[in-house]
Design a protein around this motif. Structure first.
Motif, mmCIF file in Angstrom:
data_model
loop_
_atom_site.group_PDB
_atom_site.id
_atom_site.type_symbol
_atom_site.label_atom_id
_atom_site.label_comp_id
_atom_site.label_asym_id
_atom_site.label_seq_id
_atom_site.Cartn_x
_atom_site.Cartn_y
_atom_site.Cartn_z
ATOM 1 N N UNK A 188 5.152 2.333 -9.203
ATOM 2 C CA UNK A 188 3.744 2.743 -9.372
ATOM 3 C C UNK A 188 2.827 1.807 -8.599
ATOM 4 N N UNK A 191 2.225 2.771 -5.081
ATOM 5 C CA UNK A 191 1.910 4.171 -4.814
ATOM 6 C C UNK A 191 0.577 4.361 -4.097
ATOM 7 N N UNK A 192 -0.300 3.373 -4.190
ATOM 8 C CA UNK A 192 -1.596 3.488 -3.501
ATOM 9 C C UNK A 192 -1.296 3.702 -2.004
ATOM 10 N N UNK A 193 -1.938 4.722 -1.353
ATOM 11 C CA UNK A 193 -1.495 5.163 -0.025
ATOM 12 C C UNK A 193 -1.274 4.071 1.019
ATOM 13 N N UNK A 194 -2.075 2.998 0.977
ATOM 14 C CA UNK A 194 -1.950 2.027 2.063
ATOM 15 C C UNK A 194 -1.027 0.852 1.754
ATOM 16 N N UNK A 197 3.020 2.877 2.434
ATOM 17 C CA UNK A 197 3.220 3.941 3.428
ATOM 18 C C UNK A 197 2.547 3.674 4.772
ATOM 19 N N UNK A 198 1.932 2.509 4.943
ATOM 20 C CA UNK A 198 1.383 2.183 6.260
ATOM 21 C C UNK A 198 2.480 1.726 7.214
ATOM 22 N N UNK A 223 11.428 4.032 -0.676
ATOM 23 C CA UNK A 223 11.085 5.463 -0.651
ATOM 24 C C UNK A 223 12.199 6.279 -1.304
ATOM 25 N N UNK A 226 11.757 6.190 -4.905
ATOM 26 C CA UNK A 226 10.674 7.096 -5.309
ATOM 27 C C UNK A 226 11.247 8.487 -5.590
ATOM 28 N N UNK A 229 13.096 8.389 -8.792
ATOM 29 C CA UNK A 229 12.154 8.336 -9.906
ATOM 30 C C UNK A 229 11.629 9.736 -10.226
#
Lengths: 246, 114
Positions: A188, A191-194, A197-198, A223, A226, A229
């Motif tokens: 969790x 999970x914040x986009x940056x 996933x940057x 990933x 994820x 999960x």
């Protein structure tokens, strides 16, 4: 041997400049750090960090001929002259080759790099099977020198958002630790986009790691976790529906 | 499971996965388009019109364009985030991009329907 070294003293200099040195080395000077200490004998105003001088502490990471690495384990015979030395990119320079690593360690701390286990502490240690212990190989060896994170463009552009390869590899190191109980919270947390996933898999981190680790693979495995999960959530939801129906 | 990962519960994964899935859609369409091109080998305007005549191909082309729009939005938005530090300029550029993508989508719709 010829060197060109980045110099900047914020108390005196308006802007940074490159200073040339031509030093006579002894036969015993095998590594770049040996040469830097020889230069420091000639010019004690040169600032750099160093400690263990054997690739364990990660203090003397710097940009060597355009590539991040540790001065203490970089062979002089492998370097082209003039050897161009700069501080690691992407972090504020305190002085000469010394950078402010506050942001790097803030990012590292943000992934909670410690075991979270709410079971009562056992009388002895928390045991692991050899197989579970083996999962930590290639992860726990990170010395936090910052070479990978400061060679990552995603960190340069978003240092306060993107955790960076070193921090993410440590996040994964605790996710796969059989003694840790906080995998859901850890996932969790990223999970914040940056934050995770940057990473665009350009592999600079793998290229420069002085310990030959692979942060990129760890990021890919986060990933994968994820996906696992999400699968578990789906199975749980299915079971709950079945229980309700029964 | 994939659908759950595309929900708001996983904002980071949603964008990442969308970009991969749209990439996959575009790759499949491109392969089929190339195959059709080599089989049909349209040589003039009429042949190109008939190339896009089958309804299934129009639907596939529309899906391709929707995937391309989403893929482009996510990718270029990231480029703006990286290279445009000024937040206001970044938002202006993002809005221009959104308008452009909608215009292109409308144009594609018009081409495919008319």
């Amino acid at each position: 041997m010829k060197f060109s070294i980045y110099r900047f003293n914020p108390d005196v200099d308006k802007k940074p400049y490159m200073q040339d040195y031509d030093v006579v080395l002894e036969d015993s000077d095998q590594m770049l750090l040996d040469a830097l200490l020889r230069i420091k004998d000639l010019d004690d105003s040169l600032s750099l960090r160093k400690s263990c001088r054997e690739g364990v502490c990660g203090s003397d990471s710097m940009n060597i001929n355009g590539k991040n690495g540790l001065a203490c384990i970089t062979k002089l015979s492998d370097l082209e002259e003039p050897v161009i030395l700069r501080p690691m990119p992407g972090l504020p320079v305190i002085r000469d080759l010394v950078v402010d690593m506050t942001q790097f360690f803030e990012n590292y701390n943000s992934v909670k790099p410690y075991l979270v286990n709410n079971d009562p502490p056992p009388e002895t240690e928390r045991l692991q099977s050899p197989e579970d212990r083996a999962k930590l190989d290639g992860l726990y060896e990170c010395i936090l020198c910052g070479a990978c994170t400061t060679s990552c463009p995603s960190f340069w552009w978003n240092p306060d958002k993107f955790v960076g390869p070193a921090g993410l590899m440590q996040a994964y190191r605790f996710m796969v630790d059989s003694r840790d109980q906080a995998i859901d919270e850890r996932l969790e947390n990223l999970e914040e986009p940056d934050r995770l996933y940057r990473c665009h898999n350009i592999m600079n981190c793998v290229e420069v790691c002085p310990k030959k680790l692979n942060p990129n693979a760890a990021i890919a495995k986060i990933k994968d976790l994820k996906f696992e999960q999400a699968r578990e959530h789906k199975n749980k939801a299915k079971k709950q529906i079945e229980i309700k129906l029964v | 499971m994939l659908i759950e990962l595309l929900t708001e519960r996983y904002p980071g994964m949603r964008a990442w996965l969308t970009q991969r899935l749209t990439g996959l859609v575009m790759a499949i369409y491109s392969i089929v388009a190339l195959l059709r091109f080599f089989i049909i080998q349209p040589e003039n305007y009429e042949a190109w019109v008939s190339f896009f005549q089958p309804i299934w191909w129009r639907i596939a082309s529309l899906i391709f364009w929707l995937a391309l729009s989403m893929h482009a939005w996510l990718g270029i938005r990231d480029v703006f985030k990286d290279y445009v530090p000024n937040y206001v300029v970044q938002r202006v550029l993002q809005n221009i991009l959104v308008v452009l993508l909608w215009i292109y989508l409308a144009w594609v719709l018009w081409l495919l329907l008319v």
